[in-house]
Design a protein around this motif. Structure first.
Motif, PDB file in Angstrom:
ATOM      1  N   LEU A  86       1.819  10.110  -6.695  1.00  0.00           N
ATOM      2  CA  LEU A  86       1.629   9.248  -5.642  1.00  0.00           C
ATOM      3  C   LEU A  86       0.566   7.549  -6.481  1.00  0.00           C
ATOM      4  N   HIS A  87       1.383   7.103  -7.237  1.00  0.00           N
ATOM      5  CA  HIS A  87       0.558   5.856  -7.789  1.00  0.00           C
ATOM      6  C   HIS A  87      -0.555   5.261  -7.597  1.00  0.00           C
ATOM      7  N   GLY A  88      -1.393   4.741  -7.930  1.00  0.00           N
ATOM      8  CA  GLY A  88      -2.824   3.864  -7.814  1.00  0.00           C
ATOM      9  C   GLY A  88      -2.340   2.322  -7.757  1.00  0.00           C
ATOM     10  N   GLY A  89      -2.921   1.178  -6.681  1.00  0.00           N
ATOM     11  CA  GLY A  89      -2.924  -0.222  -7.060  1.00  0.00           C
ATOM     12  C   GLY A  89      -3.374  -0.490  -5.641  1.00  0.00           C
ATOM     13  N   ALA A  90      -4.499   0.028  -5.037  1.00  0.00           N
ATOM     14  CA  ALA A  90      -5.071  -0.410  -3.612  1.00  0.00           C
ATOM     15  C   ALA A  90      -4.156  -0.856  -2.864  1.00  0.00           C
ATOM     16  N   PHE A  91      -3.077  -0.145  -2.461  1.00  0.00           N
ATOM     17  CA  PHE A  91      -1.746   0.528  -1.871  1.00  0.00           C
ATOM     18  C   PHE A  91      -0.704  -1.231  -1.715  1.00  0.00           C
ATOM     19  N   TRP A  92      -1.396  -1.736  -3.015  1.00  0.00           N
ATOM     20  CA  TRP A  92       0.018  -3.634  -2.189  1.00  0.00           C
ATOM     21  C   TRP A  92       0.389  -3.446  -3.996  1.00  0.00           C
ATOM     22  N   HIS A  93      -0.209  -2.692  -4.571  1.00  0.00           N
ATOM     23  CA  HIS A  93       1.062  -3.287  -6.011  1.00  0.00           C
ATOM     24  C   HIS A  93       0.584  -1.914  -6.971  1.00  0.00           C
ATOM     25  N   GLY A  94       1.255  -1.531  -7.649  1.00  0.00           N
ATOM     26  CA  GLY A  94       1.048  -0.590  -8.558  1.00  0.00           C
ATOM     27  C   GLY A  94       3.618  -0.404  -8.237  1.00  0.00           C
ATOM     28  N   SER A  95       3.767   0.890  -9.533  1.00  0.00           N
ATOM     29  CA  SER A  95       5.003   0.871  -9.191  1.00  0.00           C
ATOM     30  C   SER A  95       5.063   2.680 -10.281  1.00  0.00           C
ATOM     31  N   ALA A  96       6.130   3.332  -9.879  1.00  0.00           N
ATOM     32  CA  ALA A  96       6.775   4.865 -10.168  1.00  0.00           C
ATOM     33  C   ALA A  96       7.372   4.063 -12.137  1.00  0.00           C
ATOM     34  N   THR A  97       7.543   2.812 -12.219  1.00  0.00           N
ATOM     35  CA  THR A  97       8.310   2.560 -13.680  1.00  0.00           C
ATOM     36  C   THR A  97       7.139   1.745 -14.548  1.00  0.00           C
ATOM     37  N   GLU A  98       5.813   1.850 -13.925  1.00  0.00           N
ATOM     38  CA  GLU A  98       3.970   1.107 -14.826  1.00  0.00           C
ATOM     39  C   GLU A  98       4.564   1.990 -15.843  1.00  0.00           C
ATOM     40  N   SER A  99       4.083   1.269 -16.633  1.00  0.00           N
ATOM     41  CA  SER A  99       4.391   2.119 -18.056  1.00  0.00           C
ATOM     42  C   SER A  99       2.909   3.122 -18.096  1.00  0.00           C
ATOM     43  N   VAL A 100       1.851   2.606 -17.776  1.00  0.00           N
ATOM     44  CA  VAL A 100       1.389   3.507 -17.485  1.00  0.00           C
ATOM     45  C   VAL A 100       0.904   4.821 -17.009  1.00  0.00           C
ATOM     46  N   THR A 107      -8.615  -1.874   3.487  1.00  0.00           N
ATOM     47  CA  THR A 107      -8.683  -1.633   4.731  1.00  0.00           C
ATOM     48  C   THR A 107      -7.564  -2.548   6.043  1.00  0.00           C
ATOM     49  N   ARG A 108      -7.882  -4.286   5.866  1.00  0.00           N
ATOM     50  CA  ARG A 108      -7.359  -5.368   6.201  1.00  0.00           C
ATOM     51  C   ARG A 108      -5.894  -5.810   5.738  1.00  0.00           C
ATOM     52  N   LEU A 109      -5.628  -5.234   4.998  1.00  0.00           N
ATOM     53  CA  LEU A 109      -3.899  -5.013   3.575  1.00  0.00           C
ATOM     54  C   LEU A 109      -3.264  -3.676   4.094  1.00  0.00           C
ATOM     55  N   TYR A 110      -3.659  -1.755   4.433  1.00  0.00           N
ATOM     56  CA  TYR A 110      -3.147  -1.019   4.469  1.00  0.00           C
ATOM     57  C   TYR A 110      -3.170  -0.963   5.967  1.00  0.00           C
ATOM     58  N   ALA A 111      -4.482  -1.258   6.602  1.00  0.00           N
ATOM     59  CA  ALA A 111      -4.522   0.063   8.186  1.00  0.00           C
ATOM     60  C   ALA A 111      -3.547  -1.131   9.158  1.00  0.00           C
ATOM     61  N   GLY A 112      -2.645  -2.020   8.940  1.00  0.00           N
ATOM     62  CA  GLY A 112      -2.503  -2.495   9.959  1.00  0.00           C
ATOM     63  C   GLY A 112      -2.517  -1.946  11.714  1.00  0.00           C
ATOM     64  N   GLY A 113      -3.801  -2.132  11.424  1.00  0.00           N
ATOM     65  CA  GLY A 113      -4.024  -2.274  12.521  1.00  0.00           C
ATOM     66  C   GLY A 113      -5.140  -1.062  13.716  1.00  0.00           C
ATOM     67  N   ALA A 131       2.058  -2.063   1.618  1.00  0.00           N
ATOM     68  CA  ALA A 131       1.120  -3.176   2.662  1.00  0.00           C
ATOM     69  C   ALA A 131       1.510  -4.788   1.620  1.00  0.00           C
ATOM     70  N   PRO A 132       0.731  -5.548   1.995  1.00  0.00           N
ATOM     71  CA  PRO A 132       0.785  -5.446   3.911  1.00  0.00           C
ATOM     72  C   PRO A 132       1.949  -5.687   4.661  1.00  0.00           C
ATOM     73  N   GLU A 133       3.422  -5.724   3.663  1.00  0.00           N
ATOM     74  CA  GLU A 133       4.286  -5.633   4.330  1.00  0.00           C
ATOM     75  C   GLU A 133       4.907  -4.433   5.063  1.00  0.00           C
ATOM     76  N   PHE A 134       4.378  -3.615   4.436  1.00  0.00           N
ATOM     77  CA  PHE A 134       4.668  -2.100   4.778  1.00  0.00           C
ATOM     78  C   PHE A 134       3.440  -1.416   5.382  1.00  0.00           C
ATOM     79  N   PRO A 135       2.441  -1.817   6.681  1.00  0.00           N
ATOM     80  CA  PRO A 135       1.217  -1.045   6.327  1.00  0.00           C
ATOM     81  C   PRO A 135       1.643   0.193   6.565  1.00  0.00           C
ATOM     82  N   CYS A 136      -0.241   0.980   6.719  1.00  0.00           N
ATOM     83  CA  CYS A 136       0.322   2.265   7.749  1.00  0.00           C
ATOM     84  C   CYS A 136       0.444   2.488   8.620  1.00  0.00           C
ATOM     85  N   PRO A 137       1.790   3.618   8.607  1.00  0.00           N
ATOM     86  CA  PRO A 137       2.095   4.564   7.621  1.00  0.00           C
ATOM     87  C   PRO A 137       3.195   5.090   6.515  1.00  0.00           C
TER      88      PRO A 137
END
Length: 310
Positions: free
Chosen positions: A82-96, A213-219, A120-126
């Motif tokens: 699972l890639h990183g990206g602070a829960f809101w960015h990053g991709s499986a296709t990213e070169s790194v 947390t604000r972006l990912y937690a979903g309340g 996130a934030p469109e799709f928060p946890c879980p």
């Protein structure tokens, strides 16, 4: 804080790219992908030859990219990363992420699967946790078709991805689904009064855990185990390897988790990479510290595979 020449050059490149204001997350995600490609030049290294790349769609269309060595004889152990990206960015296709996956496929003799979990934030946890479990079960169910060994399914993540991997592992521990876990610079403690080390925040471009947390937690509160999985019940966890970086404000969470696993009787190994920043893995093509990190993870994957008898 002592940083080597490649790390200093990388930080200079990041500073030159700047951090402009953005209007929406979709626009900023695209900009980050472009920036990642620019940072890859001279730092990440080239995508190695001798690999096969395939794309799959799981469930409602979740993209999973598979990378394996062309010379590898199946059925192979599977490693969901699972890639990183602070829960809101990053991709499986990213070169790194592709370079990291390809090198591990070749070095550890595994089939690596990179999942584009929902962000996130469109799709928060879980949502991301649910996506991870769905892909894990798909790998097990389709092992024959994918030429995989269903007895050796490994799960790993980097930064936010390690948070998601830990939370997902906690949910499926009773199923015997995961044979091993590899967590790199895990962002597993997002509590405002947790283990965050402010000394290393600015150099890593990380402001605080509150934004994540604000972006990912979903309340959910920051001390919920799905948000800060350093708090999950680890008694039935699989064998685990944890990688931390010396100059990472999130280092404490990973090391606390390693201690909790050890105290629970779980087979755990841990490495703190001296001189490394939170994102130093992105310098694999230029920095001996990053190369040691990559070698460390590949070695851990090989040990986990051997331990399963695969």
């Amino acid at each position: 804080m002592i940083l080597n020449a490649p790390t200093q050059a990388w930080l200079t490149r990041i500073a030159a790219l700047g951090r402009p204001e953005y209007d929406d997350f979709a626009t900023e995600r695209e900009r980050r992908l472009v920036e990642s490609a620019q940072l890859s030049d001279g730092f990440v290294g080239a995508l190695p030859g001798g690999i096969t790349v395939r794309e799959h769609r799981v469930g409602d269309g979740l993209l999973v990219r598979e990378v394996r060595g062309q010379a590898a004889d199946g059925p192979l152990p599977a490693y969901l990363l699972l890639h990183g990206g602070a829960f809101w960015h990053g991709s499986a296709t990213e070169s790194v992420n592709m370079v990291i996956a390809a090198n591990r496929a070749l070095q550890a003799g595994v089939a690596v699967f990179l999942a584009d979990y929902r962000l996130a934030p469109e799709f928060p946890c879980p949502a991301a946790i649910d996506d991870t479990i769905e892909v894990l079960r798909w790998l097990q169910q389709e092992a024959g078709t994918l030429d995989l060994d269903p007895s050796c399914l490994l799960l790993g993540g980097i930064s936010a991805g390690a948070n998601i991997a830990t939370a997902a592992a906690a949910r499926v521990t009773g199923e015997g689904l995961i044979a091993g876990l590899v967590l790199e610079v895990p962002a597993v403690d997002l509590r405002p009064d947790g283990s965050w080390d402010e000394r290393f925040a600015a150099i890593n471009g990380l402001d605080s855990t509150e934004d994540m947390t604000r972006l990912y937690a979903g309340g959910l509160p920051a001390d919920h185990p799905d948000i800060s999985p350093v708090l999950v019940d680890v008694t039935a966890f699989p064998a685990t390897h944890i990688v931390t970086a010396e100059y990472d404000p999130l280092r404490g969470g990973g090391e606390i988790l390693a201690t909790r696993l050890r105290e629970a009787g779980v087979r755990v190994t841990a490495t703190r990479h001296l001189g490394a920043l939170h994102g130093s893995l992105g310098l694999t093509g230029a920095d001996p510290i990053a190369q040691a990190w990559q070698d460390d993870v590949s070695s851990a994957l090989r040990r986990l595979v051997v331990a399963t008898g695969a």
